[in-house]
Scaffold this motif. Structure first.
Motif, PDB file in Angstrom:
ATOM      1  N   ARG A 149       0.833  -1.204   0.000  1.00 11.41           N
ATOM      2  CA  ARG A 149       0.000   0.000   0.000  1.00 11.41           C
ATOM      3  C   ARG A 149       0.869   1.257   0.000  1.00 11.41           C
ATOM      4  O   ARG A 149       1.805   1.380   0.800  1.00 11.41           O
ATOM      5  CB  ARG A 149      -0.907   0.011   1.228  1.00 11.41           C
ATOM      6  CG  ARG A 149      -1.756   1.287   1.387  1.00 11.41           C
ATOM      7  CD  ARG A 149      -2.756   1.122   2.511  1.00 11.41           C
ATOM      8  NE  ARG A 149      -3.705   0.057   2.171  1.00 11.41           N
ATOM      9  CZ  ARG A 149      -4.366  -0.661   3.076  1.00 11.41           C
ATOM     10  NH1 ARG A 149      -4.160  -0.450   4.361  1.00 11.41           N
ATOM     11  NH2 ARG A 149      -5.209  -1.600   2.693  1.00 11.41           N
ATOM     12  N   VAL A 150       0.551   2.176  -0.904  1.00 11.32           N
ATOM     13  CA  VAL A 150       1.219   3.466  -0.955  1.00 11.32           C
ATOM     14  C   VAL A 150       0.271   4.527  -0.421  1.00 11.32           C
ATOM     15  O   VAL A 150      -0.920   4.543  -0.737  1.00 11.32           O
ATOM     16  CB  VAL A 150       1.671   3.823  -2.390  1.00 11.32           C
ATOM     17  CG1 VAL A 150       0.510   3.841  -3.376  1.00 11.32           C
ATOM     18  CG2 VAL A 150       2.395   5.174  -2.418  1.00 11.32           C
ATOM     19  N   GLY A 151       0.798   5.392   0.416  1.00 11.72           N
ATOM     20  CA  GLY A 151       0.054   6.550   0.899  1.00 11.72           C
ATOM     21  C   GLY A 151       0.666   7.799   0.297  1.00 11.72           C
ATOM     22  O   GLY A 151       1.879   8.007   0.381  1.00 11.72           O
ATOM     23  N   ILE A 152      -0.154   8.622  -0.332  1.00 14.47           N
ATOM     24  CA  ILE A 152       0.342   9.799  -1.038  1.00 14.47           C
ATOM     25  C   ILE A 152      -0.117  11.039  -0.287  1.00 14.47           C
ATOM     26  O   ILE A 152      -1.299  11.379  -0.273  1.00 14.47           O
ATOM     27  CB  ILE A 152      -0.136   9.813  -2.501  1.00 14.47           C
ATOM     28  CG1 ILE A 152       0.308   8.516  -3.189  1.00 14.47           C
ATOM     29  CG2 ILE A 152       0.409  11.029  -3.232  1.00 14.47           C
ATOM     30  CD1 ILE A 152      -0.287   8.322  -4.577  1.00 14.47           C
ATOM     31  N   LEU A 153       0.832  11.699   0.350  1.00 13.31           N
ATOM     32  CA  LEU A 153       0.569  12.878   1.169  1.00 13.31           C
ATOM     33  C   LEU A 153       0.634  14.115   0.277  1.00 13.31           C
ATOM     34  O   LEU A 153       1.697  14.660   0.021  1.00 13.31           O
ATOM     35  CB  LEU A 153       1.607  12.958   2.300  1.00 13.31           C
ATOM     36  CG  LEU A 153       1.444  14.042   3.356  1.00 13.31           C
ATOM     37  CD1 LEU A 153       0.097  13.942   4.050  1.00 13.31           C
ATOM     38  CD2 LEU A 153       2.574  13.973   4.370  1.00 13.31           C
ATOM     39  N   LEU A 225       0.492   1.789   5.752  1.00 14.11           N
ATOM     40  CA  LEU A 225       1.271   2.195   4.579  1.00 14.11           C
ATOM     41  C   LEU A 225       2.613   1.473   4.516  1.00 14.11           C
ATOM     42  O   LEU A 225       3.368   1.466   5.490  1.00 14.11           O
ATOM     43  CB  LEU A 225       1.507   3.701   4.596  1.00 14.11           C
ATOM     44  CG  LEU A 225       0.276   4.602   4.747  1.00 14.11           C
ATOM     45  CD1 LEU A 225       0.694   6.072   4.741  1.00 14.11           C
ATOM     46  CD2 LEU A 225      -0.750   4.303   3.669  1.00 14.11           C
ATOM     47  N   ASP A 226       2.903   0.894   3.368  1.00 13.17           N
ATOM     48  CA  ASP A 226       4.236   0.327   3.128  1.00 13.17           C
ATOM     49  C   ASP A 226       5.174   1.390   2.539  1.00 13.17           C
ATOM     50  O   ASP A 226       6.381   1.347   2.771  1.00 13.17           O
ATOM     51  CB  ASP A 226       4.127  -0.851   2.162  1.00 13.17           C
ATOM     52  CG  ASP A 226       3.274  -1.966   2.728  1.00 13.17           C
ATOM     53  OD1 ASP A 226       3.753  -2.664   3.639  1.00 13.17           O
ATOM     54  OD2 ASP A 226       2.129  -2.126   2.269  1.00 13.17           O
ATOM     55  N   LEU A 227       4.605   2.299   1.790  1.00 10.55           N
ATOM     56  CA  LEU A 227       5.354   3.386   1.167  1.00 10.55           C
ATOM     57  C   LEU A 227       4.600   4.682   1.396  1.00 10.55           C
ATOM     58  O   LEU A 227       3.405   4.772   1.095  1.00 10.55           O
ATOM     59  CB  LEU A 227       5.510   3.127  -0.341  1.00 10.55           C
ATOM     60  CG  LEU A 227       6.001   4.286  -1.223  1.00 10.55           C
ATOM     61  CD1 LEU A 227       7.414   4.717  -0.822  1.00 10.55           C
ATOM     62  CD2 LEU A 227       5.956   3.894  -2.700  1.00 10.55           C
ATOM     63  N   LEU A 228       5.281   5.693   1.945  1.00  8.48           N
ATOM     64  CA  LEU A 228       4.721   7.032   2.100  1.00  8.48           C
ATOM     65  C   LEU A 228       5.425   7.960   1.126  1.00  8.48           C
ATOM     66  O   LEU A 228       6.652   8.082   1.154  1.00  8.48           O
ATOM     67  CB  LEU A 228       4.909   7.548   3.525  1.00  8.48           C
ATOM     68  CG  LEU A 228       4.549   9.029   3.749  1.00  8.48           C
ATOM     69  CD1 LEU A 228       3.052   9.267   3.558  1.00  8.48           C
ATOM     70  CD2 LEU A 228       5.003   9.494   5.130  1.00  8.48           C
ATOM     71  N   VAL A 229       4.654   8.608   0.258  1.00  8.48           N
ATOM     72  CA  VAL A 229       5.204   9.563  -0.702  1.00  8.48           C
ATOM     73  C   VAL A 229       4.759  10.960  -0.296  1.00  8.48           C
ATOM     74  O   VAL A 229       3.559  11.263  -0.295  1.00  8.48           O
ATOM     75  CB  VAL A 229       4.730   9.251  -2.133  1.00  8.48           C
ATOM     76  CG1 VAL A 229       5.302  10.278  -3.114  1.00  8.48           C
ATOM     77  CG2 VAL A 229       5.157   7.844  -2.535  1.00  8.48           C
ATOM     78  N   ILE A 230       5.714  11.804   0.057  1.00  6.49           N
ATOM     79  CA  ILE A 230       5.422  13.184   0.454  1.00  6.49           C
ATOM     80  C   ILE A 230       5.502  14.048  -0.788  1.00  6.49           C
ATOM     81  O   ILE A 230       6.577  14.227  -1.372  1.00  6.49           O
ATOM     82  CB  ILE A 230       6.411  13.665   1.527  1.00  6.49           C
ATOM     83  CG1 ILE A 230       6.313  12.757   2.757  1.00  6.49           C
ATOM     84  CG2 ILE A 230       6.149  15.120   1.899  1.00  6.49           C
ATOM     85  CD1 ILE A 230       7.443  12.944   3.755  1.00  6.49           C
TER      86      ILE A 230
END
Length: 349
Positions: A149-153, A225-230
């Motif tokens: 799961r990617v979380g896009i901030l 989240l496995d990946l957090l993209v700021i």
């Protein structure tokens, strides 16, 4: 909004960015807007702004208010607004400033995925082994992206293309925006995107989070989240947004953290502590605080980190895409329509 002016009669466009536009740029401008005067960049012009009403440029090429008394619209060649905030030509006028948001989507999303996959597949370790001439397998097992799961901030134009690419790899997507997007119409994005790319309709996220409070941010960060993209702009509200408390929320999944927004959004000292103490499993930074990152700064030597010198937005197609944003906005201007990527002075982006 101004009344329609199909040929842009009475306007002069100054191309103040010295970077080359597509070869057919002037032909297209004159064909689409036959009464528009176009002045290409020239170092020798003493007063290029005197009768300029429209301009294409960057934050370094802006005039003073006195130099550009007729200026109505500036198309920036940058995606962010932080370079013009605080300048009188922006703060103390009603000139319309528009960013080039959307031109970075393809290349930055590729950087995000490339660095994440490089970490997942231990490529930095294998490149080091290659330099040393060693045929040696990593002791750390490889993990693929399917089912992660990617979380896009910050679900803007870059975030939407990141979502498209991650979806193609089998990942689920969580999006976070400052303002609530509860209806299909509110989830649409009016920004520029190359044809077929991005997520203009806002349909890709599996779950959408929003809010300005710490509790609402932590709900998003704690959503597995496995990946957090700021991918947020730097504003007074986002400075230091990701610090020790946020890393503690990410501890449960040991989330990989990627920052392609602006360096000061992340507290550098807290990031280094989180990496060194295995709170998060890794990080990829194309932006840092401070920036440029000084030689021998401890961040360079922090474990499990990939750092590049603010290059993820680079591509030989950059000015081609900027020109498409300019053409779209000139068309809107000629039709008396609201401009694309118009900067909100209150929000700062």
């Amino acid at each position: 909004m101004s009344p329609p002016n199909k040929t842009l009669k009475g306007h002069k466009l100054l191309l103040s960015d010295s970077r080359a536009l597509p070869e057919n740029a002037l032909t297209r401008l004159r064909s689409s807007f036959p009464d528009l005067k176009v002045q290409p960049f020239s170092k020798d012009d003493a007063e290029p702004w005197a009768d300029t009403t429209l301009a294409l440029g960057n934050s370094f090429s802006l005039p003073s208010i006195e130099q550009a008394k007729r200026l109505e619209f500036v198309q920036l060649s940058s995606a962010g607004a932080d370079g013009i905030i605080g300048k009188p030509i922006f703060d103390d006028t009603e000139i319309s400033f528009c960013t080039a948001s959307g031109v970075h989507g393809p290349q930055i999303s590729e950087w995000v995925v490339a660095t994440f996959l490089a970490f997942q597949h231990r490529l930095p370790e294998y490149l080091q082994n290659q330099q040393e001439g060693k045929w040696k397998s990593s002791k750390t097992p490889t993990d693929d992206s399917a089912g992660q799961r990617v979380g896009i901030l910050g679900y803007g134009s870059v975030g939407r293309q990141v979502a498209r690419v991650c979806k193609a790899m089998g990942m689920s997507v969580h999006a976070y925006t400052l303002h609530a997007r509860r209806t299909p119409e509110s989830r649409r994005d009016d920004s520029y995107a190359p044809p077929g790319l991005g997520d203009p309709s806002g349909e890709l996220p599996d779950q959408w989070f929003s809010g300005a409070s710490t509790a609402e941010l932590h709900e998003f960060l704690g959503s597995g989240l496995d990946l957090l993209v700021i991918a947020m702009p730097l504003t007074p509200k986002t400075r230091g947004l990701v610090s020790k408390r946020e890393f503690e929320v990410l501890r449960a999944k040991k989330t990989f953290v990627t920052n392609i927004g602006r360096g000061p959004i992340v507290n550098t000292g807290d990031l280094m502590d989180a990496l060194e103490h295995d709170v998060i499993r890794g990080a990829a930074l194309d932006v840092t605080d401070p920036e440029p990152l000084p030689d021998n700064h401890p961040l360079w030597h922090t474990k499990n980190i990939i750092i590049t010198p603010h290059v993820s937005g680079g591509t030989i197609r950059y000015m081609e895409r900027v020109f498409e944003v300019l053409m779209a906005n000139l068309t809107r201007l000629s039709n008396g329509e609201r401009l694309m990527n118009l900067i909100n002075r209150k929000e700062g982006y």
